[in-house]
Design an enzyme around this catalytic site. Structure first.
Site, PDB file in Angstrom:
ATOM      1  N   ASP A   1      -8.734   6.988  14.174  1.00 29.73           N
ATOM      2  CA  ASP A   1      -8.696   6.978  12.702  1.00 29.73           C
ATOM      3  C   ASP A   1      -9.341   5.685  12.196  1.00 29.73           C
ATOM      4  OD1 ASP A   1      -8.128   8.134  10.277  1.00 29.73           O
ATOM      5  OD2 ASP A   1      -6.067   7.428  10.173  1.00 29.73           O
TER       6      ASP A   1
ATOM      7  N   VAL B   1       3.902   0.722   2.613  1.00 27.80           N
ATOM      8  CA  VAL B   1       4.031  -0.514   3.371  1.00 27.80           C
ATOM      9  C   VAL B   1       4.510  -1.635   2.455  1.00 27.80           C
ATOM     10  CG1 VAL B   1       2.759  -2.247   4.690  1.00 27.80           C
ATOM     11  CG2 VAL B   1       2.251   0.178   5.011  1.00 27.80           C
TER      12      VAL B   1
ATOM     13  N   ALA C   1       0.858  -1.195   0.000  1.00 24.43           N
ATOM     14  CA  ALA C   1       0.000   0.000   0.000  1.00 24.43           C
ATOM     15  C   ALA C   1       0.888   1.236   0.000  1.00 24.43           C
ATOM     16  CB  ALA C   1      -0.908   0.002   1.215  1.00 24.43           C
ATOM     17  N   SER C   2       0.334   2.333  -0.534  1.00 26.56           N
ATOM     18  CA  SER C   2       1.095   3.582  -0.588  1.00 26.56           C
ATOM     19  C   SER C   2       0.172   4.738  -0.259  1.00 26.56           C
ATOM     20  CB  SER C   2       1.689   3.768  -1.986  1.00 26.56           C
ATOM     21  OG  SER C   2       2.390   4.987  -2.076  1.00 26.56           O
ATOM     22  N   ALA C   3       0.592   5.559   0.708  1.00 28.22           N
ATOM     23  CA  ALA C   3      -0.220   6.711   1.119  1.00 28.22           C
ATOM     24  C   ALA C   3       0.648   7.967   1.115  1.00 28.22           C
ATOM     25  CB  ALA C   3      -0.814   6.462   2.492  1.00 28.22           C
ATOM     26  N   SER C   4       0.088   9.062   1.576  1.00 28.46           N
ATOM     27  CA  SER C   4       0.773  10.351   1.472  1.00 28.46           C
ATOM     28  C   SER C   4       1.973  10.462   2.392  1.00 28.46           C
ATOM     29  CB  SER C   4      -0.202  11.491   1.772  1.00 28.46           C
ATOM     30  OG  SER C   4      -0.793  11.299   3.040  1.00 28.46           O
ATOM     31  N   VAL C   5       1.952   9.763   3.524  1.00 22.39           N
ATOM     32  CA  VAL C   5       3.029   9.894   4.505  1.00 22.39           C
ATOM     33  C   VAL C   5       3.983   8.720   4.441  1.00 22.39           C
ATOM     34  CG1 VAL C   5       3.509   9.875   6.997  1.00 22.39           C
ATOM     35  CG2 VAL C   5       1.736  11.363   6.074  1.00 22.39           C
ATOM     36  N   ALA C   6       3.501   7.515   4.131  1.00 23.61           N
ATOM     37  CA  ALA C   6       4.349   6.325   4.173  1.00 23.61           C
ATOM     38  C   ALA C   6       3.834   5.287   3.187  1.00 23.61           C
ATOM     39  CB  ALA C   6       4.357   5.750   5.586  1.00 23.61           C
TER      40      ALA C   6
END
Length: 516
Positions: free
Chosen positions: A287, A138, A131-136
């Site tokens: 969250d 995985v 997975a890829s998000a704005s902060v990090a």
């Protein structure tokens, strides 16, 4: 004086807003005020098509501006006490759509943080991000012990980029408050400051790991929720290694149906988890959107991503519990009195006026069946009403409101007939009994007994001193009483002498006048 770099960035933002049909916002700013009347000569003004609703346009503009603005929009979506409903509801749909950074960069960050090579740390490491998000992002991996794990890695230079964008957001907020009348009502600077704190907290993965460890302890051996284990030897500020979990995303209703999920139990357990975290543990996962929740069939939750958590003081807990109970008993005067007593609204607030305002907001809600009443909306209406009486909503309550809305939405998506009040009321009543009833008082006395026992040998000397001081005080009081009595007698004598002197003087003056 605004830095030229910020000016160019503001122009870029303005251009994106115009492209999304938000030119009315751009042209109201001070920067473009001198040319706003020239817009009528622009072909764009005459050729633009019928636009989507403003909430949709704002959401799309934030997605085009980049990940930090997406996260800011997500944070704003929780402030329904400030935003119009149509905008807040649309911002909830914002999703991080960020391309992953390269495997080489991820490996170099991990190796630098751990002080060892990937081969030394892991038996296997998947170069393709899970997975890829704005902060990090995985990656999955396998430890040398054979355990499957996920490796969360912060994006390179993310802190500097966030701080740079934060400076711009602050500048935008200042400009907005200066030149846009609604910005002060929306408390633009306050919202940016709140967002900055939450975002910077997410950049410390050791902090997130500690949050996960605490939640795991709170729900150890629980049959309703599972928190993955943190692998501390391989966890650093920019890298976190956590047990890999396998479950069905809670938003995948079709897969849950196919797997035989117990939707009613899942909905009720979601409510139980929330109230347990808030009232029993005073530490809640703030969250809990569907992307962070999975299901271990048929009815057990698995939670991930613990960057944002909330805590409440005992007074906040009692405030919320008493308000919920008073609301559902329609005791609006008690609600108003509690707000004043707790200091949430000024002591000068007229109870009757505040009570009337709360009643006018809440009575329409209670015309619905109890199972259709939203706790989150109730809390939101309370905040909106109290704000008119100069109540400032604290950040931890905003987090709580956001979490409650998430839990409610999730519960009713899984089981539309969920009666939230019937699920929550026994928990609140039990909490009151445990915290405020006779049992709670006895428990507090038992807890304080060791401290009392430690001071017990000193009690005779303390008692002697207290009696001695009391006797001395009594002697002093008696002496002072005698002195006051003598003083009163002296004053009486002086007063009598003065009166006779005045009488004799008057007689002598009268005689002198007669024989003149």
């Amino acid at each position: 004086m605004i830095h030229p770099k910020i000016v160019f960035r503001l122009i870029h933002i303005s251009w994106v807003l115009v492209l999304h049909g938000l030119d009315e916002i751009v042209l109201k700013t001070h920067l473009f005020r001198p040319i706003r009347y020239l817009v009528i000569f622009s072909p764009y003004y005459w050729l633009k098509k019928e636009s989507d609703p403003r909430g949709v346009r704002i959401r799309r503009a934030l997605e085009d501006l980049g990940p930090i603005y997406v996260k800011f929009g997500q944070a704003l979506s929780t402030r329904k006490d400030l935003l119009p409903d149509d905008i807040a509801d649309e911002l909830v749909k914002l999703q991080d759509r960020v391309p992953p950074f390269s495997n080489d960069i991820a490996r170099s960050i991990i190796e630098e943080e751990l002080g060892m090579s990937i081969a030394e740390a892991f038996a296997e490491f998947d170069p393709t991000p899970l997975a890829s998000a704005s902060v990090a992002q995985v990656h999955t991996a396998v430890l040398h012990t054979g355990e499957q794990v996920v490796v969360k890695v912060l994006r390179p230079d993310i802190e500097q980029r966030i701080l740079s964008d934060m400076g711009l957001l602050y500048e935008l907020a200042r400009i907005a408050e200066r030149f846009w009348s609604d910005a002060k009502r929306l408390r633009a600077l306050e919202v940016v400051a709140e967002f900055e704190k939450t975002t910077l907290d997410e950049l410390d993965l050791v902090r997130e790991a500690a949050n996960a460890a605490k939640l795991r302890r709170n729900f150890e051996d629980s049959n309703i929720i599972y928190i993955p284990e943190i692998h501390w030897p391989l966890t650093r500020k920019k890298v976190m290694v956590m047990e890999r979990i396998h479950g069905i995303p809670v938003g995948d209703i079709d897969a849950l149906k196919a797997g035989g999920a117990d939707f009613k139990m899942l909905a009720e357990r979601g409510v139980e988890i929330f109230f347990t975290q808030v009232f029993r543990d005073n530490f809640f996962h703030a969250d809990m959107h569907p992307g962070n929740i999975f299901v271990d069939l048929p009815d057990k939750y698995i939670a991930v991503d613990f960057g944002i958590v909330g805590t409440l003081s005992l007074s906040d807990q009692r405030y919320l519990a008493e308000n919920f109970l008073a609301f559902f008993n329609r005791d609006y005067r008690k609600v108003a009195e509690m707000h004043v007593e707790s200091g949430w609204v000024p002591s000068s607030t007229r109870i009757e006026e505040f009570e009337s305002a709360i009643r006018s907001v809440c009575e329409p809600i209670f015309e619905k069946p109890l199972k259709d009443i939203s706790f989150g909306q109730l809390l939101l209406r309370l905040f909106q009403t109290a704000r008119r009486f100069d109540m400032h909503v604290q950040p931890q309550l905003v987090l709580l409101q956001k979490t409650l809305l998430n839990i409610e939405g999730l519960g009713r998506e899984l089981y539309p007939d969920l009666d939230l009040w019937q699920t929550a009321k026994p928990f609140l009543e039990s909490w009151f009994h445990d915290r405020i009833g006779p049992k709670a008082k006895i428990t507090r006395i038992i807890k304080q007994f060791p401290e009392f026992a430690e001071q017990f040998p000193e009690i005779p000397s303390l008692l002697y001193k207290a009696l001695d001081n009391a006797a001395y005080a009594q002697q002093r009081a008696e002496a002072q009483r005698r002195e006051m009595e003598l003083l009163r007698q002296q004053i009486a004598v002086n007063h009598s002498t003065t009166v006779w002197a005045m009488i004799i003087g008057a007689v002598m003056i009268s005689v002198a006048v007669l024989f003149q």
